[in-house]
Design an enzyme around this catalytic site. Structure first.
Site, PDB file in Angstrom:
ATOM      1  N   ASP A  26       0.852  -1.187   0.000  1.00  0.00           N
ATOM      2  CA  ASP A  26       0.000   0.000   0.000  1.00  0.00           C
ATOM      3  C   ASP A  26       0.890   1.239   0.000  1.00  0.00           C
ATOM      4  O   ASP A  26       1.462   1.593   1.016  1.00  0.00           O
ATOM      5  CB  ASP A  26      -0.939  -0.010   1.209  1.00  0.00           C
ATOM      6  CG  ASP A  26      -2.054   1.018   1.069  1.00  0.00           C
ATOM      7  OD1 ASP A  26      -1.907   1.941   0.243  1.00  0.00           O
ATOM      8  OD2 ASP A  26      -3.066   0.893   1.768  1.00  0.00           O
ATOM      9  N   ARG A  78      -0.135   4.240  -0.640  1.00  0.00           N
ATOM     10  CA  ARG A  78      -0.972   5.437  -0.606  1.00  0.00           C
ATOM     11  C   ARG A  78      -0.597   6.338   0.562  1.00  0.00           C
ATOM     12  O   ARG A  78      -0.176   5.865   1.608  1.00  0.00           O
ATOM     13  CB  ARG A  78      -2.456   5.040  -0.500  1.00  0.00           C
ATOM     14  CG  ARG A  78      -2.956   4.330  -1.737  1.00  0.00           C
ATOM     15  CD  ARG A  78      -4.377   3.875  -1.574  1.00  0.00           C
ATOM     16  NE  ARG A  78      -4.521   2.913  -0.485  1.00  0.00           N
ATOM     17  CZ  ARG A  78      -5.692   2.427  -0.108  1.00  0.00           C
ATOM     18  NH1 ARG A  78      -6.796   2.802  -0.707  1.00  0.00           N
ATOM     19  NH2 ARG A  78      -5.749   1.545   0.872  1.00  0.00           N
TER      20      ARG A  78
END
Ligand SMILES: [Zn+2]
Length: 203
Positions: free
Chosen positions: A130, A132
């Protein structure tokens, strides 16, 4: 992360004019990613005083083309429905494929088709599972003068990144989960590995 300022607000009638929204651009993000905020005033006469906020990471395949490999398109539609009713913001973050980009996401899909799960696939591609960054969402909210929100999410990481960056999250509003035969494994893996609170309900 630099402080952001609002660059421009323009009216965009969405869904053939049924949903009136304002798209907001920002100055000060040197990533060049062109994140946008989408504001709806809220048409309900019982709208809460604290705005509802959804952080949505771009997913071209799901958002635009309705891909069944994830539930991003349905999540985005649900967020538009709710924010149009209750008033608030969608922060549309241009971090495709959990931050790895569209081409890499397609590479990961190819590995998933060989039986690897979404996290194993990213590991094999030497990419973060991830990548993000939700802190930019906090800066967008501050630029908009919004520091007290209700957050539409099942992802505890989004709330903690906002709180760490000075946003008061006064309520977590859970999202529905949109399971189909193509995305069930992806959603179950996400729930198991990332502690998402997900109630599986088949359509
Ligand atoms: Zn998606």
């Amino acid at each position: 992360m630099n402080a952001l300022t609002v660059k421009r607000r323009v009216v965009v009638p969405m869904r053939a004019g049924e949903v009136m929204a304002e798209f907001v651009s920002f100055d000060g993000d040197d990533s060049g990613k062109e994140h946008i905020a989408i504001y709806c005033d809220g048409v309900s006469d019982k709208k809460p005083s604290i705005p509802l906020v959804r952080l949505h990471s771009e997913c071209l395949t799901g958002d635009v083309f309705g891909s069944g490999r994830c539930d991003c398109g349905e999540q985005l539609d649900e967020a538009i429905d709710l924010i149009n009713q209750e008033g608030g913001y969608i922060l549309y973050l241009r971090q495709e494929g959990r931050g790895i980009g569209l081409y890499a996401k397609l590479d990961a899909y190819a590995l998933q088709d060989q039986g690897y799960d979404t996290y194993q696939a990213n590991e094999m591609l030497h990419l973060p599972d991830d990548g993000r960054d939700f802190s930019v969402g906090a800066e967008m909210l501050k630029a908009l003068g919004v520091t007290d929100i209700r957050l539409l999410t099942n992802n505890p990481d989004k709330a903690s990144q906002l709180i760490e960056n000075g946003i008061n999250v006064s309520e977590l509003v859970p999202t529905s989960v949109h399971v189909n035969k193509h995305n069930r494994q992806y959603l179950e893996t996400k729930a198991k590995r990332k502690h998402h609170t997900i109630n599986f309900m088949d359509k």
